[in-house]
Every structure is written in structure tokens, then in C-alpha cells.
Design a protein around this motif. Structure first.
Motif, PDB file in Angstrom:
ATOM      1  N   GLU A 103      49.925  23.133  35.245  1.00  0.00           N
ATOM      2  CA  GLU A 103      51.321  23.446  34.896  1.00  0.00           C
ATOM      3  C   GLU A 103      52.113  23.813  36.152  1.00  0.00           C
ATOM      4  OE1 GLU A 103      48.822  24.929  33.138  1.00  0.00           O
ATOM      5  OE2 GLU A 103      48.991  23.788  31.260  1.00  0.00           O
ATOM      6  N   LEU A 104      51.438  24.516  37.087  1.00  0.00           N
ATOM      7  CA  LEU A 104      52.143  24.911  38.311  1.00  0.00           C
ATOM      8  C   LEU A 104      52.431  23.694  39.176  1.00  0.00           C
ATOM      9  CD1 LEU A 104      50.315  28.229  39.207  1.00  0.00           C
ATOM     10  CD2 LEU A 104      52.314  27.844  37.785  1.00  0.00           C
ATOM     11  N   ARG A 106      52.975  20.688  38.076  1.00  0.00           N
ATOM     12  CA  ARG A 106      54.060  19.920  37.459  1.00  0.00           C
ATOM     13  C   ARG A 106      55.393  20.637  37.556  1.00  0.00           C
ATOM     14  NH1 ARG A 106      50.416  18.447  32.224  1.00  0.00           N
ATOM     15  NH2 ARG A 106      49.138  16.846  33.178  1.00  0.00           N
ATOM     16  N   THR A 107      55.364  21.973  37.749  1.00  0.00           N
ATOM     17  CA  THR A 107      56.619  22.681  37.965  1.00  0.00           C
ATOM     18  C   THR A 107      57.225  22.271  39.303  1.00  0.00           C
ATOM     19  OG1 THR A 107      55.572  24.523  36.843  1.00  0.00           O
ATOM     20  CG2 THR A 107      57.658  24.967  37.907  1.00  0.00           C
ATOM     21  N   LYS A 108      56.347  21.982  40.269  1.00  0.00           N
ATOM     22  CA  LYS A 108      56.851  21.640  41.608  1.00  0.00           C
ATOM     23  C   LYS A 108      57.041  20.138  41.788  1.00  0.00           C
ATOM     24  CE  LYS A 108      53.928  24.937  43.609  1.00  0.00           C
ATOM     25  NZ  LYS A 108      53.247  25.334  44.830  1.00  0.00           N
ATOM     26  N   TYR A 129      65.752  23.168  29.317  1.00  0.00           N
ATOM     27  CA  TYR A 129      64.381  23.151  28.780  1.00  0.00           C
ATOM     28  C   TYR A 129      63.380  23.689  29.800  1.00  0.00           C
ATOM     29  CZ  TYR A 129      60.036  21.543  26.740  1.00  0.00           C
ATOM     30  OH  TYR A 129      58.772  21.508  26.228  1.00  0.00           O
ATOM     31  N   GLY A 130      63.420  23.134  31.023  1.00  0.00           N
ATOM     32  CA  GLY A 130      62.473  23.548  32.070  1.00  0.00           C
ATOM     33  C   GLY A 130      62.605  25.012  32.433  1.00  0.00           C
ATOM     34  N   LYS A 132      63.852  27.429  30.800  1.00  0.00           N
ATOM     35  CA  LYS A 132      63.489  28.299  29.682  1.00  0.00           C
ATOM     36  C   LYS A 132      61.976  28.420  29.522  1.00  0.00           C
ATOM     37  CE  LYS A 132      67.241  28.634  26.320  1.00  0.00           C
ATOM     38  NZ  LYS A 132      67.765  28.043  25.062  1.00  0.00           N
ATOM     39  N   ILE A 133      61.268  27.292  29.586  1.00  0.00           N
ATOM     40  CA  ILE A 133      59.821  27.413  29.393  1.00  0.00           C
ATOM     41  C   ILE A 133      59.174  28.163  30.549  1.00  0.00           C
ATOM     42  CG2 ILE A 133      59.500  25.366  27.924  1.00  0.00           C
ATOM     43  CD1 ILE A 133      58.477  23.890  30.367  1.00  0.00           C
ATOM     44  N   HIS A 134      59.872  28.214  31.689  1.00  0.00           N
ATOM     45  CA  HIS A 134      59.319  28.984  32.793  1.00  0.00           C
ATOM     46  C   HIS A 134      59.908  30.387  32.857  1.00  0.00           C
ATOM     47  CE1 HIS A 134      56.953  25.668  34.094  1.00  0.00           C
ATOM     48  NE2 HIS A 134      57.997  24.880  34.157  1.00  0.00           N
ATOM     49  N   GLY A 135      60.512  30.814  31.761  1.00  0.00           N
ATOM     50  CA  GLY A 135      60.825  32.233  31.607  1.00  0.00           C
ATOM     51  C   GLY A 135      62.214  32.663  32.017  1.00  0.00           C
ATOM     52  N   ILE A 136      63.092  31.734  32.412  1.00  0.00           N
ATOM     53  CA  ILE A 136      64.448  32.154  32.771  1.00  0.00           C
ATOM     54  C   ILE A 136      65.296  32.181  31.506  1.00  0.00           C
ATOM     55  CG2 ILE A 136      66.513  31.557  34.105  1.00  0.00           C
ATOM     56  CD1 ILE A 136      64.634  30.290  36.167  1.00  0.00           C
ATOM     57  N   ILE A 186      64.601  22.763  37.634  1.00  0.00           N
ATOM     58  CA  ILE A 186      63.579  23.723  38.070  1.00  0.00           C
ATOM     59  C   ILE A 186      63.303  23.582  39.565  1.00  0.00           C
ATOM     60  CG2 ILE A 186      62.486  24.164  35.838  1.00  0.00           C
ATOM     61  CD1 ILE A 186      60.416  22.056  36.524  1.00  0.00           C
ATOM     62  N   GLU A 187      64.251  22.999  40.284  1.00  0.00           N
ATOM     63  CA  GLU A 187      64.185  22.874  41.737  1.00  0.00           C
ATOM     64  C   GLU A 187      62.799  22.480  42.231  1.00  0.00           C
ATOM     65  OE1 GLU A 187      65.893  26.318  43.551  1.00  0.00           O
ATOM     66  OE2 GLU A 187      67.873  25.908  42.702  1.00  0.00           O
ATOM     67  N   PRO A 188      62.397  21.250  41.941  1.00  0.00           N
ATOM     68  CA  PRO A 188      61.059  20.837  42.342  1.00  0.00           C
ATOM     69  C   PRO A 188      60.997  20.572  43.837  1.00  0.00           C
ATOM     70  CG  PRO A 188      62.198  19.002  41.346  1.00  0.00           C
ATOM     71  CD  PRO A 188      63.111  20.170  41.240  1.00  0.00           C
TER      72      PRO A 188
ATOM     73  N   ILE B   9      66.196  29.228  42.042  1.00  0.00           N
ATOM     74  CA  ILE B   9      65.509  29.037  40.765  1.00  0.00           C
ATOM     75  C   ILE B   9      63.998  28.952  40.995  1.00  0.00           C
ATOM     76  CG2 ILE B   9      65.305  27.505  38.775  1.00  0.00           C
ATOM     77  CD1 ILE B   9      68.023  28.912  39.055  1.00  0.00           C
ATOM     78  N   ARG B  10      63.666  28.237  42.081  1.00  0.00           N
ATOM     79  CA  ARG B  10      62.248  28.090  42.424  1.00  0.00           C
ATOM     80  C   ARG B  10      61.565  29.447  42.552  1.00  0.00           C
ATOM     81  NH1 ARG B  10      58.247  25.957  42.798  1.00  0.00           N
ATOM     82  NH2 ARG B  10      59.319  24.505  41.455  1.00  0.00           N
ATOM     83  N   ILE B  13      61.241  31.196  39.191  1.00  0.00           N
ATOM     84  CA  ILE B  13      60.153  30.636  38.384  1.00  0.00           C
ATOM     85  C   ILE B  13      58.818  31.142  38.905  1.00  0.00           C
ATOM     86  CG2 ILE B  13      58.945  28.492  37.847  1.00  0.00           C
ATOM     87  CD1 ILE B  13      61.668  27.131  37.656  1.00  0.00           C
ATOM     88  N   LYS B  20      53.185  35.644  33.227  1.00  0.00           N
ATOM     89  CA  LYS B  20      53.267  34.786  32.045  1.00  0.00           C
ATOM     90  C   LYS B  20      52.220  35.142  30.995  1.00  0.00           C
ATOM     91  CE  LYS B  20      55.324  30.208  32.647  1.00  0.00           C
ATOM     92  NZ  LYS B  20      54.997  28.820  32.990  1.00  0.00           N
TER      93      LYS B  20
ATOM     94  N   ALA C 192      55.473  16.908  31.986  1.00  0.00           N
ATOM     95  CA  ALA C 192      55.837  16.673  33.382  1.00  0.00           C
ATOM     96  C   ALA C 192      56.737  17.769  33.937  1.00  0.00           C
ATOM     97  CB  ALA C 192      56.525  15.314  33.521  1.00  0.00           C
ATOM     98  N   MET C 193      57.327  18.586  33.039  1.00  0.00           N
ATOM     99  CA  MET C 193      58.133  19.715  33.501  1.00  0.00           C
ATOM    100  C   MET C 193      57.271  20.954  33.721  1.00  0.00           C
ATOM    101  SD  MET C 193      61.405  18.624  33.151  1.00  0.00           S
ATOM    102  CE  MET C 193      62.257  20.181  33.174  1.00  0.00           C
ATOM    103  N   GLY C 194      55.988  20.823  33.494  1.00  0.00           N
ATOM    104  CA  GLY C 194      55.103  21.973  33.655  1.00  0.00           C
ATOM    105  C   GLY C 194      54.918  22.769  32.380  1.00  0.00           C
ATOM    106  N   GLN C 199      53.693  25.049  24.324  1.00  0.00           N
ATOM    107  CA  GLN C 199      55.141  24.965  24.538  1.00  0.00           C
ATOM    108  C   GLN C 199      55.653  23.585  24.140  1.00  0.00           C
ATOM    109  OE1 GLN C 199      55.187  26.130  28.682  1.00  0.00           O
ATOM    110  NE2 GLN C 199      56.261  28.029  28.215  1.00  0.00           N
TER     111      GLN C 199
END
Lengths: 273, 312, 302
Positions: A103-104, A106-108, A129-130, A132-136, A186-188, B9-10, B13, B20, C192-194, C199
Motif C-alpha cells: 500500500e505504501l 502504491r501511495t508513492k 478518494y486517495g 481520504k483513504i490515507h487519513g486526510i 496524493i502527490e506521488p 500532502i505527501r 500522508i 493507521k 493503485a492509489m494505495g 478500503q
């Protein structure tokens, strides 16, 4: 430069992963093999992908280029019969390591697909969506993200008045730029693009190509395309795939003007594929 | 891209990623909860089999299994009771056979019409209406059989008893028409258009294409639909309970009452059987017989449609 | 056959190429059978029509306010549906959530988590076999397991649990279809968004499939409210003059009350039964309309 420093900071969870020096490459692919059941789709792939450049992957249908790009964020894992060997090192870390949190990764590493695939939600909800799922959750921050991402994907002016509109109402080209904006939210570090223009008309294609030029200032981009002119126009480096192997990998100018391999030349000049 | 007031944002996150906890907890527990749900369906089957098995064993400790299988008398309420399953089987299969005489030809004809003759628009109108026929509660069919079909039949067949096998059988057949029709139509619609076109190109009429090309190609699916329908008829309860009466079959007389297995189970549990009596356990023995018959037929239907499926 | 070949050899080439001589007969046969097949359709629709008209003419006279406000009675003209109506609503309120959670949970497990192995095949086969078990057998299970072994007595909850298990296979299968209809591209976009598996399921797969799941659940519930036999088995009462107060209360439901009235010899009770059937069918019609409405309104075409 500040940005690149941030990119090099690693998550706590992934600090114990086996590392391999990749220099200023974002990805180092080492002897990668991949099988769908019994069929080998990728054979001994060796590639170094430099940061903040556009790397194009070209080749005829079925050469493994789409499969390859999907191993870079481990999306190939969704197919149960897939087996891999060898290594892919992202920012020095082995992404196939058992302890590595996918997951980490794919976040990047953002991804844009062949067919535009927005969620059946509003434009706004697609972008957040991105985050939010990462907690913002802060509404102000989310609003800001939506604006910045849509601007970054050159879509803001077209949709700013109606962000609550369902994304399915957009045109194909707009949908694809929305999908790019969704990744930017999500600023990859890296953007993977799997034939992002193959389902689009020429004008939308041009817009995406311009966008890629703009995005490479901030992101490392890997783009799969079956359109050689596109690779020539937008990429710095090009890898030519054939039957699951890398035939040639070099600077784009070199590949298109004086390729070393006869097969590359044949493909570039349109003799097959 | 980010302004000075807040981190990128990075960065945000990454900060969130280290805390988490809730997401990880959900990620671990949800699959387990869903697995438990899935296991409940397995436990249901075990529950059914064990329930029937235990109480049936108790029953057979009081009544010999030989009598159950071979005796031709079923009189559990007599002071000297007889427990021979044969009359109940006879009743069950007679009613099911009557139902099939209605459901199979009509259902199949409807399926051929919908699949081969009807326009798309007609098909889309007729199918939902037929589904209504399948969605009406069985107690309603029972009521209809007893208060309408039986009196109508009595005016034609003077000797017909109020409770008989014929009326519920016919009504059950009507109820099952949509099942035969829809399953058979699925099988026929699955036959590729190219096979039909091949026959049409040779000058065959629609009837010839339907009967000589489509029907044979879809035969396994069609037979499977028959078997499933028979299984459904055997397990059907309320129509026979209401309109079929409570006397065990005395031969093949469909104008008189013929109790089925399902009707026996319901009628006994309506109050005649005290807990712990032999009669109480007998409903489980009958239930076990019913369960075995329907299970075998369902497995047979699956086997037929898998084993003999045409590879297009 | 012989005749045909003689004709063919004796004819000129043009005659030979013109329509075969048996064509009129074959076309006539085609038309005949077409009529036969169409008659079968008309027969089925006619039966439905007769059934409905008959029930309405029988029962319409007994539909009045009393029918809804009175309890069951020994006098047909005073008999009402109050207890079974409330009982059926209780039954749906309990069966709905229980079967929804179990059914959708099972479907999510099978579609999103399960690996293709023997255990998964076992669950899947088991569900399709459970769907074919006669409802009266579920009644036997409910009677033994819930009423006796778990000492729930002849209560609403024992009935609701039995009904939940009965309609579980229908909900699982329809939910699986709804989940399968969500395109893989949407899931990939989320991964792909992690996003994690849960989720992705919760935020992408379920919102996209919820109309299909709800439609299937409502149709399954409408099957449950018409079921009679399993509830007779677990001992829902046929004569009851009070309303249930908790999930442990004794109860009756619409089809059981109808069954009770049908079983009486007096013609008057049959008319009340028909009135009860009209009410039951209207309830089913409303539920089915809601299901179809949800399907048409929210079902997205991907």
C-alpha cells in the motif's frame, strides 16, 4: 530540491527492507521474470529508470509491456496465477520483499490506465478518494487538494463550476485527465501510464501529451505506448520490448535515429507490429 | 505546489501512515468476519443433516427400518401404528407426476416461443409477467386449488373428492411452468446464433431450426430444468397440505386424497404429534427421505448440465 | 423421399432451382407449431389472470377497516388481520438485517477474499445445494435447533433465524452477481492509489453494487413473507389475539392466518382468506416494485 529530499524519506514500516543502491534511478529492475501459469510473459528484464524523466516502453501487442508496468506497483498480484522471480528496487528497496508494504508503494507510485476508470462518483469525490483513504479529513485541505490536482491535470478550468457533477458525464479525454488528477492528489513520486491515450481521440491525446511534458518537472513518468510517434514526441528514454524481453533501452533520440538492434529498427520503421 | 501554511500532502500522508491503527485492524478483522458468514452456510447444511440424522436414528430405534421401507401401510395415529413410507412416496410422486404433465409441455413450449419465435419486445414483456406466476406464495395456490379448481373439476368428474391428488397436482404444474420455461429458455438462448444461421442458410424453417438444431444443442440444460422442477414439485408443501388432504394413498386413485411427505410433516406438526412420541420422530424420518430425494435430484441436475454440456 | 427425387429428376433445371415442393407443407407446419407455442404462453398468462380475478372477486367484499384493526375471531365477519400483519412486519424487520448481513458477508468473502481452492468450491456448491432444499426441511431444522436446542421457544426470533437461513442462498447468489458486475478497472484504480482490500471493498465495490444487492435482498424477503410451511413447523400459532412485544414473543404471520382460514369449512372464512391474500399480494407487489425501481434507478451501466 526540497521536494526530492522529502521523497527520499522512507516510511518507518519499510526501513528494514533489503536495499540496493539505485543512484538517481527511481527504479532498478534486476533479472525480472514473470509467468502467467506456465506461460512466461517477462524474461530477464534489466532496466534502470531515471528520476524526473519520461521513460517510454514501446513494442507490439503482447510483448509484455503492460504486464511490466503493472509489476512496478505490484498490481499483477491481483491475478492469482502470476509468479515472479528476480527483483524490482524502488528507491533502493526491494518491492518483492515479504515485509514490504505494498500500500505504501502504491501511495508513492500513481497509475493511469488504458481505459479511463473514474469511480462512479462526483468529480470532487474522485479526487479526494486517495487523500481520504490515507487519513486526510480536513475539508479545507481537501478543497485545496482538489483545486491543485485539477489544475495540475489541466482540467480545472473545464470543471471548476460543477465539481459535484458525476464523473461519468465527462468526455473520455476529460475522464482520463481526471484520473491523472486523482493520482496527483496524493502527490506521488512516480506516475505509471499504461497506454493512457489509446482510447482517446487525437485532440484529447495531444492534451495528455502536453500534460505529460508539464508533469515531468515534478514526477518521474513511465509510459507504455504502442504509438511510436508518441514515444518519440514525449519521452527522454525508450525501452523496446519484444516477446517479453528488452531488446534495446537507450535515450529516445538514439533509439529513433540509430538503433543498435536490427529488430528495433524494423519495428521503428514500421516493418512489423 | 504546497503553500507555506501546511506541510505537503505527501508529508501529511506519511505522518498519517504511522498511525493507521484503525485501518489495519479493519484490514485484519473484516476477512475473518466474512469467513464466519460463509461458514454459517456450511453449518446450516451440517445442521440440517445432523438434525435429520439424530431424530431419524431415534425413530428407527422404535420402528424397524425394514418396516419403514417395505410396509405398504402408513397409519401412525392408529393404536397399532404402521410406518411404511410407501404410501407417502406414492402420493408424493403421483402429485409431482401430475404437475409435470402440465409444467413440462407447457413450460417447454413457452421456452421455445420466447427463445425462438418472440420478438425482443414481446420477450421482455412476457418474461416478467411469468415471473409473477412464480412469485405468488404457495399458500395462495393452495387456496386457489381448494376453493376454485377442485369445485370446477368436480363439475366435470363427479366422483372427485374435496381433497384429492388431481387438483393440487394441476395447480402445482401451473406454478412450476415459469421454472421450466425460464431454465429451458436460458439453455436455448445459450446456443450460439451462428448455429441457427447455418441452418437458416440451408433453407430450414424456424420450426426445423428450433427442433432440429437448437433443441438438441440445449438438451442437457433442458433436461436439467426438468429434473430441478421435479425436485421442486417433490418439496412443494402448502398446495398439497391445503388441497391434497391427509389420508395416505390407497393405490393410484388421483380423485381421492393422497398424502405427500411434505403434507404429512406439516399436518403432524400442526399439533397431533407430542414431543418425544414416535409420531414426532416419524416426521424427521419422512423429512430425511424427502431431503435425500431432493438432494439427489439437485445433484443429478447439476451433473447433467455439467457433464453433457455442449461445447460451443 | 422417393417421391421427391422423382420430381427432381423429371423437372427442368429452373423447376429444380425453384422452391422445393415440400416447402408449403413445411411452412404450414411451422405456422401450426408457432400457434401451439403461443397458445402455451397465452395459457400461462390466462391462468395468472384467472387466479387473480378469482381471488379479487372472492375477497374484495371482506376488505374493510375492521380487517386491519381486528384480531382473529370465530365469527368470519369480525375476523381481522391485526396480529398477522404486525407479525409479518416484525418478521421482515428481523429476517431482513440477519439475512442481509450473513448473505452479503458470504458473497463478499467468496468474491473478494476467497482464493480459488477446494474450500471455496465447497462453500459455493453447498450454497447451490441449500437453495434446492425444500422449505419444510428448513422448518425441521428451525424446530430442532432454535426452538428446542437453543431454547428460544416458538418465538419471533426462532422464526426469523429459520427464515434467514432459508433465504440465505438467494441473497448470496444475487449479491455475488452484483459484486461480480463491478468492473475490475475500478478496483485496480483503488488499489493503485494505495487503498487496502477492505478500503477498496467498502468505498468502491460496495457503493457500486449496493443497488443490485438491495434488489436481490428485497426479492428474497418477498419470498420469505409468503413462506408458510417452515413457520408452521416451528409452531407459529394459528390463533393469536395479542401483538408481539419482543423478539421472544409468540407470533403469527399473514400466510399462516390465511392457511388457518382456508382450512375452515365455512365459505365465509374462505372469503376472509381471499381478502387476506389480496393484502399479502399487495405487500408483495409493493416490495417487488421497490426492487425493480431500485434496479432501474440506481443500477449503473459500466
Amino acid at each position: 530540491m526540497l521536494a526530492s529530499q522529502e521523497k527520499n524519506t522512507e516510511y518507518e514500516d519499510n526501513t528494514t527492507i533489503e536495499t540496493k543502491k539505485t543512484g538517481n534511478s527511481v527504479y532498478k529492475v534486476d533479472q525480472l521474470n514473470l509467468w502467467y501459469g506456465e506461460d512466461q510473459a517477462l524474461k530477464n528484464i534489466e532496466l534502470d529508470i531515471p528520476e524526473q524523466e519520461v521513460t517510454a516502453i514501446i513494442g507490439p501487442s503482447g510483448c509484455g509491456k503492460s504486464t511490466f508496468i503493472k509489476t512496478l506497483n505490484r498490481l499483477t498480484e491481483m491475478i492469482p496465477s502470476v509468479k515472479t522471480s528476480g527483483g524490482i528496487y524502488y528507491r533502493n528497496q526491494d518491492i518483492f520483499d515479504k515485509k514490504y508494504k505494498v500500500e505504501l508503494l502504491r501511495t508513492k507510485v500513481g497509475m493511469v490506465f488504458q481505459q479511463p476508470n473514474p469511480f462512479p462518483k462526483s468529480i470532487y469525490e474522485n479526487i479526494v478518494y486517495g487523500p481520504k483513504i490515507h487519513g486526510i479529513k480536513d475539508k479545507k485541505v481537501l478543497d485545496e487538494i482538489v483545486e491543485n490536482s485539477l489544475k495540475g491535470a489541466a482540467l480545472w478550468e473545464e470543471v471548476k463550476d460543477d465539481l459535484k457533477r458525476n464523473a461519468f458525464g465527462l468526455s473520455g479525454g476529460q475522464q482520463q485527465r481526471l484520473c491523472i488528477a486523482r493520482c496527483l492528489a496524493i502527490e506521488p513520486d512516480v506516475l505509471l501510464m499504461d497506454e493512457p491515450t489509446s482510447a482517446l481521440d487525437p485532440i484529447s491525446t495531444l492534451k495528455i501529451e502536453e500534460l505529460v511534458q508539464e508533469l515531468k518537472k515534478n514526477y518521474s513518468i513511465i509510459i507504455v505506448t504502442h504509438n511510436m510517434q508518441q514515444a518519440g514526441r514525449i519521452s527522454d528514454n525508450t525501452a523496446f520490448f519484444l516477446n517479453g524481453e528488452v531488446v534495446e533501452y537507450d535515450q529516445t533520440d538514439k533509439i529513433f535515429s540509430s538503433p543498435d538492434d536490427k529488430r528495433t529498427e524494423d519495428y521503428i520503421s514500421g516493418r512489423f507490429g | 505546489m504546497s503553500d507555506n501554511e501546511r506541510p505537503s500532502i505527501r508529508k501529511m500522508i506519511e505522518d498519517k501512515a504511522s498511525q493507521k491503527g484503525a485501518t489495519n485492524a479493519a484490514e485484519k478483522t473484516m476477512p475473518k468476519l466474512f469467513l464466519i458468514c460463509a461458514i454459517i452456510s456450511i453449518l446450516t447444511t451440517f445442521g440440517i443433516v445432523l438434525t435429520l440424522l439424530f431424530e431419524t436414528v431415534t425413530f428407527f430405534s422404535e420402528v424397524s427400518i425394514v418396516e419403514f421401507l417395505t410396509s405398504s401401510e402408513w397409519y401412525p395415529m392408529f393404536s397399532d401404528p404402521d410406518y411404511g413410507i410407501r404410501p407417502l412416496l406414492l402420493g408424493t410422486f403421483t402429485v409431482a407426476a401430475i404437475a409435470m404433465v402440465v409444467a413440462i409441455p407447457v413450460g417447454l413450449a413457452v421456452a421455445i416461443y420466447l427463445s425462438e419465435y418472440a420478438s425482443d419486445k414481446k420477450r421482455r414483456t412476457i418474461k416478467p409477467i411469468l415471473e409473477v406466476l412464480a412469485g405468488i406464495p404457495t399458500i395462495v395456490y393452495g387456496f386457489f386449488a381448494l376453493t376454485f379448481v377442485t369445485p370446477v373439476l368436480q363439475s366435470v368428474i363427479p366422483g372427485l373428492a374435496i381433497y384429492n391428488a388431481l387438483s393440487p397436482g394441476l395447480v402445482m404444474g401451473i406454478m412450476i411452468i415459469p421454472m421450466v420455461a425460464s431454465l429451458s429458455e436460458d439453455a436455448m438462448s445459450a446456443v450460439p446464433q451462428s448455429m441457427r444461421e447455418g441452418a437458416f442458410a440451408l433453407g430450414a424453417t424456424r420450426l426445423e431450426v428450433s427442433l432440429k438444431v437448437v433443441f438438441p444443442a440445449a438438451l442437457s440444460g433442458i433436461i436439467a430444468s426438468f429434473v430441478l422442477s421435479i425436485s421442486r414439485a417433490i418439496g412443494e408443501t402448502m398446495i398439497v397440505t391445503v388441497a391434497g388432504g391427509g389420508s395416505p394413498a390407497q393405490g393410484f386413485d388421483i380423485t381421492s386424497s393422497m398424502q405427500t411427505m411434505t403434507a404429512y410433516i406439516v399436518q403432524m406438526s400442526l399439533g397431533d404429534a407430542g414431543f418425544g412420541t414416535t409420531v414426532y420422530y416419524s416426521i424427521y424420518a419422512v423429512g430425511m427421505t424427502l431431503f435425500i430425494f431432493t438432494l439427489v435430484m439437485n445433484i443429478l441436475a447439476q451433473f447433467i448440465s455439467k457433464r453433457f454440456r455442449e461445447e460451443y | 423421399m422417393k417421391e421427391v427425387s422423382q420430381e427432381n429428376t423429371s423437372g427442368t433445371p429452373t423447376e429444380y432451382l425453384s422452391a422445393p415442393s415440400n416447402l408449403p407443407k413445411r411452412e404450414w407446419k411451422n405456422r401450426l407449431f408457432r400457434t401451439i407455442f403461443a397458445t402455451a404462453v397465452i395459457f400461462s398468462l390466462l391462468m395468472l389472470l384467472i387466479l387473480i380475478i378469482r381471488i379479487i372477486t372472492q375477497g374484495i367484499g371482506s376488505i374493510d377497516w375492521q380487517l386491519f384493526t381486528n384480531f382473529a375471531s370465530r365469527h368470519p365477519d369480525e375476523a381481522g388481520l391485526k396480529a398477522p400483519l404486525i407479525g409479518t412486519i416484525w418478521m421482515m424487520a428481523l429476517t431482513g438485517p440477519i439475512s442481509f448481513v450473513l448473505g452479503v458477508g458470504t458473497a463478499i468473502y467468496l468474491e473478494e477474499y476467497a482464493k480459488p481452492n477446494r474450500f471455496t468450491t465447497l462453500i459455493q456448491t453447498n450454497i447451490s445445494n441449500l437453495a434446492g432444499v425444500p422449505s419444510v426441511v428448513f422448518g425441521l431444522l428451525g424446530l430442532t435447533l432454535f426452538v428446542r436446542e437453543l431454547s428460544m421457544g416458538r418465538s419471533l426470533i426462532a422464526g426469523a433465524l429459520t427464515m434467514s437461513l432459508l433465504i440465505l442462498p438467494i441473497i448470496v447468489v444475487s449479491s455475488q452477481e452484483a459484486l461480480r458486475a463491478v468492473p475490475a478497472e475500478l478496483k485496480q484504480a483503488s488499489y493503485a492509489m494505495g487503498a487496502t482490500t477492505w478500503q477498496t471493498i467498502f468505498k468502491v465495490v460496495l457503493p457500486a453494487s449496493v443497488p443490485g444487492i438491495l434488489t436481490g435482498t428485497i426479492l428474497a424477503l418477498s419470498r420469505a413473507i409468503g413462506e408458510t410451511a417452515p413457520l408452521i413447523m416451528i409452531g407459529a400459532l394459528t390463533y393469536i389475539a395479542f401483538l408481539p412485544e419482543s423478539i421472544m414473543s409468540q407470533f403469527t404471520v399473514m400466510p399462516i392466518q390465511i392457511f388457518n382460514w382456508t382450512n375452515r369449512p365455512q365459505e365465509e372464512f374462505h372469503m376472509v382468506a381471499a381478502a387476506g391474500i389480496i393484502v399479502l399480494l399487495v405487500m408483495l407487489l409493493v416490495m417487488n416494485s421497490i426492487a425493480v425501481w431500485i434496479r432501474n434507478k440506481f443500477q449503473r451501466r459500466f
